[in-house]
Every structure is written in structure tokens, then in C-alpha cells.
Design an enzyme around this catalytic site. Structure first.
Site, PDB file in Angstrom:
ATOM      1  N   LYS A  36      -4.222   2.813  17.378  1.00 31.46           N
ATOM      2  CA  LYS A  36      -4.928   1.616  16.905  1.00 31.46           C
ATOM      3  C   LYS A  36      -4.134   0.920  15.788  1.00 31.46           C
ATOM      4  O   LYS A  36      -3.238   1.543  15.193  1.00 31.46           O
ATOM      5  CB  LYS A  36      -6.324   1.994  16.411  1.00 31.46           C
ATOM      6  CG  LYS A  36      -6.337   2.800  15.131  1.00 31.46           C
ATOM      7  CD  LYS A  36      -7.745   3.326  14.832  1.00 31.46           C
ATOM      8  CE  LYS A  36      -7.742   4.164  13.574  1.00 31.46           C
ATOM      9  NZ  LYS A  36      -8.863   5.117  13.524  1.00 31.46           N
ATOM     10  N   ARG A 135     -21.455   5.447  11.032  1.00 30.49           N
ATOM     11  CA  ARG A 135     -20.671   4.277  11.393  1.00 30.49           C
ATOM     12  C   ARG A 135     -21.088   3.945  12.817  1.00 30.49           C
ATOM     13  O   ARG A 135     -22.263   3.797  13.064  1.00 30.49           O
ATOM     14  CB  ARG A 135     -19.177   4.621  11.232  1.00 30.49           C
ATOM     15  CG  ARG A 135     -18.298   3.444  10.942  1.00 30.49           C
ATOM     16  CD  ARG A 135     -16.870   3.862  10.599  1.00 30.49           C
ATOM     17  NE  ARG A 135     -16.221   4.624  11.662  1.00 30.49           N
ATOM     18  CZ  ARG A 135     -14.937   5.008  11.634  1.00 30.49           C
ATOM     19  NH1 ARG A 135     -14.180   4.698  10.613  1.00 30.49           N
ATOM     20  NH2 ARG A 135     -14.420   5.700  12.638  1.00 30.49           N
ATOM     21  N   TYR A 267       4.749 -13.061 -14.628  1.00 34.94           N
ATOM     22  CA  TYR A 267       3.506 -13.741 -15.007  1.00 34.94           C
ATOM     23  C   TYR A 267       2.664 -12.923 -15.980  1.00 34.94           C
ATOM     24  O   TYR A 267       2.603 -11.694 -15.861  1.00 34.94           O
ATOM     25  CB  TYR A 267       2.647 -14.005 -13.760  1.00 34.94           C
ATOM     26  CG  TYR A 267       3.228 -14.983 -12.778  1.00 34.94           C
ATOM     27  CD1 TYR A 267       3.378 -16.334 -13.103  1.00 34.94           C
ATOM     28  CD2 TYR A 267       3.604 -14.566 -11.507  1.00 34.94           C
ATOM     29  CE1 TYR A 267       3.896 -17.222 -12.183  1.00 34.94           C
ATOM     30  CE2 TYR A 267       4.113 -15.460 -10.578  1.00 34.94           C
ATOM     31  CZ  TYR A 267       4.269 -16.796 -10.921  1.00 34.94           C
ATOM     32  OH  TYR A 267       4.773 -17.664 -10.015  1.00 34.94           O
ATOM     33  N   MET A 315       4.564 -13.201  -5.534  1.00 38.23           N
ATOM     34  CA  MET A 315       4.315 -13.402  -4.106  1.00 38.23           C
ATOM     35  C   MET A 315       5.461 -12.848  -3.242  1.00 38.23           C
ATOM     36  O   MET A 315       5.231 -12.184  -2.248  1.00 38.23           O
ATOM     37  CB  MET A 315       4.111 -14.893  -3.818  1.00 38.23           C
ATOM     38  CG  MET A 315       3.563 -15.141  -2.426  1.00 38.23           C
ATOM     39  SD  MET A 315       3.296 -16.892  -2.086  1.00 38.23           S
ATOM     40  CE  MET A 315       1.949 -17.276  -3.178  1.00 38.23           C
TER      41      MET A 315
END
Ligand SMILES: *Cc1c(COP(=O)(O)O)cnc(C)c1O
Length: 387
Positions: A36, A135, A267, A315
Site C-alpha cells: 500500500k 477502525r 527564518y 521550503m
């Protein structure tokens, strides 16, 4: 894989996945690789093809869409969809591609009956029971009602009964594993006594490695296939012996520069140099799934040495302290996960700095561009970018 434009490369050692599969197969009776989430970030087609060649006959995907993708890669496989069908398109796909869905509700059973009737092909299902995860799944005390419902269906065949363990990776919670197993066995008894010739599957990687008496007919390992032991750092660490890591993540140094005492980095000025330093600007950031939570946490490898992360992760860039690596320069390889020279960063190291688990590290870093290596039968070492 979905992040295209960066310097990050995820190296996948397919032979190591096959090695882990063989190791696990030696302990189980019938091992169904769980692939998965794009094989936990390792790449569904590459992993599935290699494991099929190594002998795997059954595999488990997540969504029905992913199961279809798997079936297209390796049509001979029996393929589970662990999440089961939700939309009309998914019900149709189950019929068209002969997927075995995990089924958790009476509504799903009825919709699959309609699907089977329309297509004229009976649908095989895996009945999912909730024995302790709260679940997906039928409640354990619905077993009799499920049996009665199935008696009324002509186009649905119950092939499997499955459940999932909540605490198998925690030696201190072995008692709950046993509780779940008792509930599971009760469900199995009910269904078998009603004449259903179902096969049973309960265990994940941790259950496969530590609970041989809970193996039943099929084991469903995920994380261990990808080389991370579910028991790393616990009293049962030895049970993961022999597993080989399969993923390494590297990028490049964009620049190396000197900073003065009193100069702050990145930052928010969360790091300020107290002495002159050399810092490296590394081409990886939170847009590359290197979490901003790693700001001021943990290490990378440059020229075979561990170097600490400084200040906030940006980023597409992160600063590291390369004061102790005088020869570091722009263009150098930086390892975020894996080995470099004699140094290494394990998935458990990275997960700990990140405040998460090996699973998340693999799934998210694996979304970067991947490169595969495989030692073919001829002994040739092949390395090629993903096509
Ligand atoms: C993900 C998953 C597994 C595999 O679990 P691991 O801990 O990675 O071995 C097995 N069964 C189900 C239902 C799953 O969702």
C-alpha cells in the site's frame, strides 16, 4: 512519486526488499507483501514485480485504485484491497480486475452482490473484523449476522477472514495481542461452523516476527519488507535481526559559507552562532517532505561525517554546520537517510529526530524522485532512473 523538481534522490535497493521477503518467508507459512501507499514509498511496480519473481503470489494494496494498478503490473497475483470499495467505479473495478476487497459492512456485501450479478463473475471477499483497532471492520459480535447475510448472497464468496493487530510491535502490550487473537478465533469458529471454508489472516510484520502461533494461513508484513524492524529499540530488537534497509535519500550541498559570531541562520533567527562557523546550505526542505519539524533537530551526512541541522528548515533548503568538515564544498553529496563512508543515519534515527515512526519517513520521503538498483542474475549491477 510526485515531487519532480529538486536535487533529492531516493535510492531503492530492490535486492534488499527481496532479501527481506525471503527472510520473512522463512518464518511464515504464506507471506503476502503489503505494498500500500506506493510500497511504503519504495515504488509499487518495481517492488511488486521483484517480489512476484521471488515467489509472492498474493499481495495487499490500499485503495481499490492501487489494487488495480498492482493487478496491471502483475496480472497473475491475487490482490487484496485493504480499504475496500467505496464508489460505484470501485465496485465495478473489483469485478473487472478480480480484486479481493476487505469488506467491513453489510452495505458493501449487498453492493458486491449486485456487482457479481451484473458481471456474472462471483466476487471473492475478505471479511474484515475489528478485534481491537476500532477502525474498519465488522464487530466481533456481528459474526453470526455476517454468516446469515452471506447465506442469502449468490454472487459473493467469503474467501478470507482478516483482522489487524494494534499492539504487536510493543512487547509490553503482548496481552492485548492475545485478547485480539481470542476474539479473532471466536469469529473464525462461528463462520467455519456455519460451513464457510474461509482462510484466516491476522498478523502484520510484528506479529509475523514474534507470534508464530498467530500466523494462521497468511501473514501480511509491510514495514519489515522495507527493512525497518517493528521492534527496533525494544526488548525484542533481536527479532528484527537480518533485515536490510532498502531506501537511502540524498541531495546536494548548494553552497558553503562562513558566518561570524552573532550571525543568525534562517527564518525566525532560532539559531545564532556563538563563534565563527562554516555552514552548508543543503538542497532539501519541507516541500521535499523533509519536515519543518526537523528544524534545529538531527543530522545529515557530509563527507562521511554527521553534521547538525541549524535553524529552521525552509521550503527547499536547510542549513547544516560543516565547521568540522573543512573540505566540504558546493556540489557535495549530502545523505539524509542511509550510509556515507563509515557514517550512517538509520530510519529510526531520522524518525526520532522527526518525532514520528519509520513508516511515515519512508512514505513521505519516498515521494521524491527515485532511482533503482538491482543486481541482475548476470551479476551486472544496474542503476537507472525511473522511466
Ligand atoms: C499496513 C497493514 C499491514 C502491514 O503492517 P506492518 O506493520 O507494516 O507490517 C497489514 N495489514 C493491514 C490491514 C494493514 O493496513
Amino acid at each position: 512519486m510526485s515531487i519532480e523538481y529538486n536535487h533529492v534522490r531516493v535510492h531503492i535497493d530492490v535486492d534488499a526488499v527481496v532479501h527481506n521477503y525471503r527472510l520473512l518467508s522463512g518464518q511464515g507459512t504464506c507471506v503476502a507483501p503489503v505494498i500500500k501507499s506506493d510500497a511504503y514509498g519504495h515504488g509499487l511496480p518495481e517492488v511488486a514485480c521483484a517480489l512476484h519473481q521471488a515467489g509472492a503470489q498474493i499481495m495487499a494494496a490500499g485503495t481499490v485504485g492501487e489494487a488495480v494498478r498492482l493487478k496491471k503490473c502483475v496480472p497473475q497475483l491475487e490482490v487484496f484491497s485493504l480499504l475496500g470499495p467505496l464508489s460505484p467505479a470501485e465496485y465495478r473495478a473489483i469485478g473487472e480486475h478480480d480484486i479481493v476487497p476487505f469488506v467491513s459492512s453489510f452495505e458493501q456485501l449487498l453492493d458486491l452482490e449486485h456487482q457479481g450479478r451484473r458481471s456474472g463473475v462471483p466476487v471473492q471477499v475478505a471479511l474484515k473484523f475489528d478485534t481491537g483497532m476500532s477502525r474498519l471492520g465488522f464487530d466481533v459480535d456481528q459474526a453470526v449476522a455476517v454468516a446469515s447475510s452471506l447465506d442469502g448472497l449468490e454472487h459473493v464468496r467469503a474467501a478470507w477472514v482478516c483482522s489487524h493487530l494494534a499492539t504487536a510491535d510493543d512487547p509490553d502490550q503482548a496481552g492485548f495481542v492475545r485478547e485480539q487473537h481470542e476474539r479473532f478465533v471466536a469469529v473464525l469458529k462461528t463462520l467455519r461452523s456455519r460451513g464457510f471454508g474461509v482462510r484466516a489472516s491476522l498478523v502484520n510484520s510484528a506479529g509475523l516476527l514474534a507470534y508464530p502461533d498467530l500466523h494462521h494461513d497468511l501473514q501480511r508484513p509491510g514495514i519489515a519488507l522495507y527493512g525497518a524492524s517493528p521492534y527496533a529499540g525494544t526488548a525484542w530488537a533481536a527479532k528484527g535481526k537480518g533485515l536490510r534497509p532498502c531506501m537511502e535519500v540524498c541531495t546536494s550541498l548548494l553552497q558553503v559559507r562562513a558566518i561570524r559570531a552573532g550571525q543568525s541562520v534562517s527564518y525566525g533567527r532560532t539559531f545564532t552562532a556563538t563563534k565563527p562557523m562554516r555552514i552548508g546550505i543543503v538542497g532539501i526542505g519541507y516541500a521535499d517532505n523533509y519536515s519543518r519539524g526537523l528544524s534545529g533537530q538531527g543530522y545529515m551526512l557530509v563527507q562521511g561525517q554527521r553534521v547538525p541541522v541549524l535553524g529552521r528548515v525552509c521550503m527547499q533548503m536547510t542549513a547544516v554546520d560543516v565547521s568540522a568538515v573543512p573540505r566540504a564544498c558546493a556540489g557535495d553529496e549530502v545523505v539524509v537517510l542511509g550510509r556515507q563512508g563509515h557514517a550512517s543515519i538509520s530510519v529510526e534515527d531520522l524518525a526520532q529526530w522527526w518525532g514520528t515512526i519509520s513508516y511515515e519517513v519512508f512514505c513521505v520521503l519516498g515521494q521524491n524522485p527515485r532511482v533503482y538498483s538491482r543486481r541482475e542474475e548476470s551479476g551486472m549491477f544496474m542503476e537507472q532512473p525511473e522511466g
